[in-house]
Write an enzyme that holds these catalytic residues in place. Sequence first.
Site, PDB file in Angstrom:
ATOM      1  N   PRO A  27       5.828   4.931   3.515  1.00  0.00           N
ATOM      2  CA  PRO A  27       6.629   4.527   4.665  1.00  0.00           C
ATOM      3  C   PRO A  27       6.759   5.616   5.729  1.00  0.00           C
ATOM      4  CG  PRO A  27       8.010   4.757   2.705  1.00  0.00           C
ATOM      5  CD  PRO A  27       6.593   4.907   2.266  1.00  0.00           C
ATOM      6  N   ASN A  28       6.745   5.156   6.953  1.00  0.00           N
ATOM      7  CA  ASN A  28       6.933   5.956   8.165  1.00  0.00           C
ATOM      8  C   ASN A  28       5.763   6.862   8.520  1.00  0.00           C
ATOM      9  OD1 ASN A  28       9.586   4.900   8.682  1.00  0.00           O
ATOM     10  ND2 ASN A  28      10.312   6.204   7.011  1.00  0.00           N
ATOM     11  N   ARG A  35       6.717  11.365  15.138  1.00  0.00           N
ATOM     12  CA  ARG A  35       7.918  11.450  14.306  1.00  0.00           C
ATOM     13  C   ARG A  35       8.176  12.889  13.876  1.00  0.00           C
ATOM     14  NH1 ARG A  35       8.009  10.488   8.069  1.00  0.00           N
ATOM     15  NH2 ARG A  35      10.232  10.621   7.686  1.00  0.00           N
ATOM     16  N   TYR A  40       6.498  17.361  10.565  1.00  0.00           N
ATOM     17  CA  TYR A  40       5.297  16.676  10.112  1.00  0.00           C
ATOM     18  C   TYR A  40       4.052  16.965  10.946  1.00  0.00           C
ATOM     19  CZ  TYR A  40       8.791  14.232   7.397  1.00  0.00           C
ATOM     20  OH  TYR A  40       9.833  13.946   6.546  1.00  0.00           O
ATOM     21  N   ASN A  91       0.251   9.836  -0.524  1.00  0.00           N
ATOM     22  CA  ASN A  91       1.442  10.435   0.077  1.00  0.00           C
ATOM     23  C   ASN A  91       2.484   9.323   0.047  1.00  0.00           C
ATOM     24  OD1 ASN A  91       3.546  11.365   1.629  1.00  0.00           O
ATOM     25  ND2 ASN A  91       2.235  12.295   3.180  1.00  0.00           N
ATOM     26  N   ALA A  94       8.898   8.709   1.580  1.00  0.00           N
ATOM     27  CA  ALA A  94      10.237   8.715   0.993  1.00  0.00           C
ATOM     28  C   ALA A  94      10.266   8.100  -0.407  1.00  0.00           C
ATOM     29  CB  ALA A  94      11.210   7.989   1.909  1.00  0.00           C
ATOM     30  N   GLU A 115      -0.977  13.728  -5.614  1.00  0.00           N
ATOM     31  CA  GLU A 115       0.128  13.507  -4.686  1.00  0.00           C
ATOM     32  C   GLU A 115       0.064  14.560  -3.584  1.00  0.00           C
ATOM     33  OE1 GLU A 115       5.030  13.747  -4.800  1.00  0.00           O
ATOM     34  OE2 GLU A 115       3.885  14.035  -6.645  1.00  0.00           O
ATOM     35  N   HIS A 117       1.757  15.917   0.343  1.00  0.00           N
ATOM     36  CA  HIS A 117       2.837  15.869   1.328  1.00  0.00           C
ATOM     37  C   HIS A 117       2.515  16.823   2.465  1.00  0.00           C
ATOM     38  CE1 HIS A 117       5.423  13.506  -1.247  1.00  0.00           C
ATOM     39  NE2 HIS A 117       5.031  14.281  -2.244  1.00  0.00           N
ATOM     40  N   ARG A 124      12.742  21.599   1.326  1.00  0.00           N
ATOM     41  CA  ARG A 124      13.487  20.642   2.137  1.00  0.00           C
ATOM     42  C   ARG A 124      14.875  20.399   1.542  1.00  0.00           C
ATOM     43  NH1 ARG A 124      10.254  16.770   4.916  1.00  0.00           N
ATOM     44  NH2 ARG A 124      12.253  16.284   5.886  1.00  0.00           N
TER      45      ARG A 124
END
Length: 165
Positions: A27-28, A35, A40, A91, A94, A115, A117, A124
């Site tokens: 998502p996103n 964004r 990012y 990725n 969230a 995975e 990111h 974070r």
Amino acid sequence: MDPIVVVNPTAIAPGGEPLSLLVLHGPNLNLLGVREVGIYGSVSLEQIDQALHRQAEMLGAKLEILQSNHEGVLIDAIHRAHQQHVGILINPGAHTHTSIALRDAIAAVGLPTVEVHLSNIHRREPFRQHSYIAAVAIGQISGFGAQSYLLGLQALVQHLRLQSV
């Protein structure tokens, strides 16, 4: 613009049939480039996908790439993957920190999964520092911006090639 470096590592020499891999963006991630650029980066998802395709070609792999803001769509793609692909690059966005269902889908199909990111999730907010996916992935790469995807792809291909030796 943030650089995306595509490399041709000789340690991951392609041979035989191309490896078929599933790449999932959660998502996103469709908003990359606009964004929260400070976190990012300014590279768009389209630019990442183009770089992944170039890298995959050099590594002797072919990619199916999917982005979705819907958990069920990602889970359905993972379920189909065991019949079509030999590995997954993901990725989860969230969903990394919230989705036991996504974790269970990856575990159920049993495909090697990496995975990735863009940001270093371990630096974070506390709620972003836990990954449900990490326990079922062969590895995690985070914190290198768009380059995390290419590093993840290289690691996945190398793992698969070494498994077949």
